[in-house]
Design a protein around this motif. Structure first.
Motif, PDB file in Angstrom:
ATOM      1  N   GLY A   1      38.576  41.348  48.575  1.00  0.00           N
ATOM      2  CA  GLY A   1      38.922  39.957  48.316  1.00  0.00           C
ATOM      3  C   GLY A   1      37.721  39.132  47.906  1.00  0.00           C
ATOM      4  O   GLY A   1      37.803  38.286  46.999  1.00  0.00           O
ATOM      5  N   LYS A   2      36.587  39.356  48.555  1.00  0.00           N
ATOM      6  CA  LYS A   2      35.368  38.632  48.189  1.00  0.00           C
ATOM      7  C   LYS A   2      34.958  38.971  46.756  1.00  0.00           C
ATOM      8  O   LYS A   2      34.601  38.086  45.968  1.00  0.00           O
ATOM      9  CB  LYS A   2      34.234  39.004  49.148  1.00  0.00           C
ATOM     10  N   ARG A   3      35.000  40.276  46.443  1.00  0.00           N
ATOM     11  CA  ARG A   3      34.548  40.717  45.131  1.00  0.00           C
ATOM     12  C   ARG A   3      35.409  40.137  44.019  1.00  0.00           C
ATOM     13  O   ARG A   3      34.897  39.641  43.006  1.00  0.00           O
ATOM     14  CB  ARG A   3      34.569  42.251  45.082  1.00  0.00           C
ATOM     15  N   TRP A   4      36.725  40.139  44.209  1.00  0.00           N
ATOM     16  CA  TRP A   4      37.601  39.640  43.156  1.00  0.00           C
ATOM     17  C   TRP A   4      37.599  38.115  43.085  1.00  0.00           C
ATOM     18  O   TRP A   4      37.795  37.537  42.012  1.00  0.00           O
ATOM     19  CB  TRP A   4      39.014  40.198  43.321  1.00  0.00           C
ATOM     20  N   THR A   5      37.349  37.462  44.199  1.00  0.00           N
ATOM     21  CA  THR A   5      37.197  36.002  44.149  1.00  0.00           C
ATOM     22  C   THR A   5      35.985  35.642  43.310  1.00  0.00           C
ATOM     23  O   THR A   5      36.052  34.771  42.424  1.00  0.00           O
ATOM     24  CB  THR A   5      37.047  35.422  45.566  1.00  0.00           C
ATOM     25  N   ARG A   6      34.869  36.309  43.560  1.00  0.00           N
ATOM     26  CA  ARG A   6      33.656  36.045  42.777  1.00  0.00           C
ATOM     27  C   ARG A   6      33.871  36.406  41.305  1.00  0.00           C
ATOM     28  O   ARG A   6      33.465  35.667  40.399  1.00  0.00           O
ATOM     29  CB  ARG A   6      32.483  36.851  43.342  1.00  0.00           C
ATOM     30  N   ARG A   7      34.495  37.542  41.082  1.00  0.00           N
ATOM     31  CA  ARG A   7      34.654  38.040  39.718  1.00  0.00           C
ATOM     32  C   ARG A   7      35.522  37.109  38.876  1.00  0.00           C
ATOM     33  O   ARG A   7      35.179  36.760  37.741  1.00  0.00           O
ATOM     34  CB  ARG A   7      35.266  39.437  39.777  1.00  0.00           C
ATOM     35  N   LEU A   8      36.652  36.683  39.439  1.00  0.00           N
ATOM     36  CA  LEU A   8      37.528  35.767  38.710  1.00  0.00           C
ATOM     37  C   LEU A   8      36.872  34.406  38.512  1.00  0.00           C
ATOM     38  O   LEU A   8      36.977  33.794  37.441  1.00  0.00           O
ATOM     39  CB  LEU A   8      38.852  35.610  39.457  1.00  0.00           C
ATOM     40  N   THR A   9      36.193  33.931  39.552  1.00  0.00           N
ATOM     41  CA  THR A   9      35.530  32.631  39.448  1.00  0.00           C
ATOM     42  C   THR A   9      34.457  32.657  38.376  1.00  0.00           C
ATOM     43  O   THR A   9      34.313  31.702  37.594  1.00  0.00           O
ATOM     44  CB  THR A   9      34.920  32.237  40.801  1.00  0.00           C
ATOM     45  N   ARG A  10      33.703  33.758  38.308  1.00  0.00           N
ATOM     46  CA  ARG A  10      32.648  33.868  37.301  1.00  0.00           C
ATOM     47  C   ARG A  10      33.240  33.780  35.891  1.00  0.00           C
ATOM     48  O   ARG A  10      32.684  33.122  35.014  1.00  0.00           O
ATOM     49  CB  ARG A  10      31.908  35.193  37.490  1.00  0.00           C
ATOM     50  N   GLN A  11      34.369  34.414  35.670  1.00  0.00           N
ATOM     51  CA  GLN A  11      35.020  34.343  34.365  1.00  0.00           C
ATOM     52  C   GLN A  11      35.511  32.927  34.063  1.00  0.00           C
ATOM     53  O   GLN A  11      35.391  32.447  32.938  1.00  0.00           O
ATOM     54  CB  GLN A  11      36.194  35.327  34.295  1.00  0.00           C
ATOM     55  N   LEU A  12      36.067  32.264  35.061  1.00  0.00           N
ATOM     56  CA  LEU A  12      36.548  30.896  34.862  1.00  0.00           C
ATOM     57  C   LEU A  12      35.398  29.978  34.476  1.00  0.00           C
ATOM     58  O   LEU A  12      35.504  29.179  33.529  1.00  0.00           O
ATOM     59  CB  LEU A  12      37.236  30.389  36.129  1.00  0.00           C
ATOM     60  N   VAL A  13      34.302  30.075  35.190  1.00  0.00           N
ATOM     61  CA  VAL A  13      33.144  29.230  34.890  1.00  0.00           C
ATOM     62  C   VAL A  13      32.622  29.536  33.491  1.00  0.00           C
ATOM     63  O   VAL A  13      32.282  28.629  32.726  1.00  0.00           O
ATOM     64  CB  VAL A  13      32.030  29.442  35.935  1.00  0.00           C
ATOM     65  N   GLY A  14      32.582  30.818  33.138  1.00  0.00           N
ATOM     66  CA  GLY A  14      32.093  31.198  31.825  1.00  0.00           C
ATOM     67  C   GLY A  14      32.947  30.678  30.689  1.00  0.00           C
ATOM     68  O   GLY A  14      32.483  30.586  29.545  1.00  0.00           O
ATOM     69  N   HIS A  15      34.187  30.309  30.999  1.00  0.00           N
ATOM     70  CA  HIS A  15      35.087  29.761  29.980  1.00  0.00           C
ATOM     71  C   HIS A  15      35.378  28.275  30.231  1.00  0.00           C
ATOM     72  O   HIS A  15      36.415  27.753  29.835  1.00  0.00           O
ATOM     73  CB  HIS A  15      36.393  30.559  29.934  1.00  0.00           C
ATOM     74  N   SER A  16      34.438  27.618  30.906  1.00  0.00           N
ATOM     75  CA  SER A  16      34.471  26.156  31.079  1.00  0.00           C
ATOM     76  C   SER A  16      35.747  25.683  31.756  1.00  0.00           C
ATOM     77  O   SER A  16      36.420  24.750  31.290  1.00  0.00           O
ATOM     78  CB  SER A  16      34.296  25.458  29.725  1.00  0.00           C
ATOM     79  N   VAL A  17      36.071  26.304  32.869  1.00  0.00           N
ATOM     80  CA  VAL A  17      37.218  25.906  33.678  1.00  0.00           C
ATOM     81  C   VAL A  17      36.712  25.236  34.953  1.00  0.00           C
ATOM     82  O   VAL A  17      35.760  25.713  35.573  1.00  0.00           O
ATOM     83  CB  VAL A  17      38.091  27.130  34.039  1.00  0.00           C
ATOM     84  N   VAL A  18      37.315  24.125  35.346  1.00  0.00           N
ATOM     85  CA  VAL A  18      36.991  23.461  36.603  1.00  0.00           C
ATOM     86  C   VAL A  18      37.658  24.236  37.739  1.00  0.00           C
ATOM     87  O   VAL A  18      38.867  24.475  37.710  1.00  0.00           O
ATOM     88  CB  VAL A  18      37.477  22.000  36.611  1.00  0.00           C
ATOM     89  N   VAL A  19      36.884  24.629  38.743  1.00  0.00           N
ATOM     90  CA  VAL A  19      37.399  25.408  39.872  1.00  0.00           C
ATOM     91  C   VAL A  19      37.675  24.470  41.040  1.00  0.00           C
ATOM     92  O   VAL A  19      36.797  23.721  41.483  1.00  0.00           O
ATOM     93  CB  VAL A  19      36.403  26.505  40.286  1.00  0.00           C
ATOM     94  N   VAL A  20      38.908  24.511  41.541  1.00  0.00           N
ATOM     95  CA  VAL A  20      39.347  23.637  42.632  1.00  0.00           C
ATOM     96  C   VAL A  20      39.653  24.497  43.855  1.00  0.00           C
ATOM     97  O   VAL A  20      40.303  25.541  43.738  1.00  0.00           O
ATOM     98  CB  VAL A  20      40.608  22.841  42.236  1.00  0.00           C
ATOM     99  N   SER A  21      39.192  24.073  45.018  1.00  0.00           N
ATOM    100  CA  SER A  21      39.515  24.792  46.250  1.00  0.00           C
ATOM    101  C   SER A  21      39.374  23.836  47.435  1.00  0.00           C
ATOM    102  O   SER A  21      39.203  22.634  47.242  1.00  0.00           O
ATOM    103  CB  SER A  21      38.624  26.038  46.412  1.00  0.00           C
TER     104      SER A  21
END
Length: 379
Positions: A131-151
């Motif tokens: 879960g940690k690995r995929w959270t980081r992995r997906l978040t990294r892709q979102l940031v790389g494509h200029s997406v605002v991350v909300v949590s």
């Protein structure tokens, strides 16, 4: 400012929750108009009966909205109502938007929400290594494509999502179940301080509000409301993340889930979501690809196009004001051909959040336009 006072005043009235308050505004057009309505006119609003109607009439007789606003602004200087231009438009679209929302941090992130896609990343407080690995992995892709991350700044998945976003110089918004001056859980003190400096903290609870169990499910609706899509990376069958996903579905937002092992109880919630129709994450590009297919964000409203009771938005001037050095630098870096956000960040050597905030200002001034794929071009 007048409508801001009436949003605050109506929000203090006993018996008026967010759903009924938005319904009241929709019925009368503005809450200032609703304040002058007769008792019979108030009864025309669905959900207001004789008992509540009488209570509201009595409440109006003893409250002065301008005076209430003046006192409240002294105690709580950093808050928005739906009448304020900075109130997130995406959040107001839900059925029960908070009538008052408090903030701390970088205010340009609210402008970013108008221009960039936003994704809620949520999950269990006790994630596995997977879960940690995929959270980081997906978040990294979102940031790389200029997406605002909300949590939600909780332990576990929330923490990893916020932390990865900041480590990659991305934009993140944390929605709290306490006042924005409260740090909870205490283990997130370092992350709280980073978000206060580099991101944005939001809450519908005033400063000084301690953590209470009932606040966190209510907080989840704001996470869903601020997000164009919500992804659950890992969650058991009983999890607040599933509440967020259900709310997002109710609000018409896309819901995604990361599949996991049947042997892992922390995956059961995600598997249930997929079984109920949530879209399955099959790679770290699933979300990014899907975001490109979402409808484009609506442009910010101006008083030339709409005044809907949420406050007039200033129209763009035909002659733009002189540019600040930061604006001039960004504008000069945009070539005749479309230029990506990443190219601008590299050319200017400034943080992504600062470049983005400047781009938002330039777009509102009519000097640049945003194209699909976070590309910018001079008008």
């Amino acid at each position: 400012m007048a409508e801001r006072a009436y949003w605050l005043a109506w929000a203090q009235a006993k018996g008026l929750g967010p759903i009924l308050l938005k319904r009241l505004c929709s019925h009368f057009g503005t809450l200032a108009t609703a304040w002058q309505a007769s008792g019979s006119e108030l009864l025309e609003v669905e959900g207001i009966g004789l008992g509540l109607g009488s209570s509201l009439l009595e409440y109006r007789q003893r409250v002065s909205p301008p005076e209430l606003l003046a006192r409240y602004e002294q105690q709580h200087p950093n808050f928005w109502t739906p009448a304020d231009a900075d109130y997130p438009a995406l959040l107001y679209e839900i059925d029960d938007p908070p009538p008052v929302i408090f903030y701390r941090g970088r205010l340009e992130l609210t402008s970013a929400l108008q221009m960039m896609p936003s994704v809620g990343v949520v999950g269990t407080r006790n994630p596995s290594d997977y879960g940690k690995r995929w959270t980081r992995r997906l978040t990294r892709q979102l940031v790389g494509h200029s997406v605002v991350v909300v949590s939600g700044l909780a332990k576990g998945v929330d923490r990893y999502a916020h932390q990865q976003t900041l480590d990659d110089n991305g934009l993140t918004i944390a929605v709290l179940g306490t006042g924005v001056d409260q740090i909870y859980p205490s283990v997130n003190r370092d992350l709280y301080d980073r978000i206060a400096r580099q991101g944005l903290l939001l809450s519908e609870y005033p400063n000084g509000t301690p953590p209470e169990r009932a606040h966190f499910p209510r907080r989840n609706r704001i996470i869903a409301g601020l997000s164009r899509a919500v992804v659950v990376t890992e969650a058991p069958s009983r999890s607040g993340a599933l509440i967020t996903a259900q709310l997002a579905n109710d609000y018409g937002r896309d819901v995604y889930a990361v599949p996991g092992s049947l042997d892992n109880p922390n995956s059961h919630g995600c598997l249930e979501l997929i079984n109920q129709g949530a879209q399955m994450i099959l790679s770290d590009m699933t979300l990014v690809t899907a975001l490109g297919q979402l409808p484009q964000l609506r442009p910010a409203k101006t008083d030339e196009t709409e005044a809907d009771g949420r406050g007039d938005r200033p129209a763009n001037s035909a002659t733009p004001p002189p540019l600040s050095p930061a604006m001039a630098q960004v504008l000069a870096a945009i070539n005749d051909e479309p230029t990506t956000l990443d190219q601008l960040v590299q050319a200017i050597a400034q943080p992504t959040s600062e470049v983005l905030a400047t781009l938002v200002q330039l777009e509102l001034m009519g000097l640049v336009t945003q194209l699909p794929g976070m590309r910018y071009q001079r008008c």
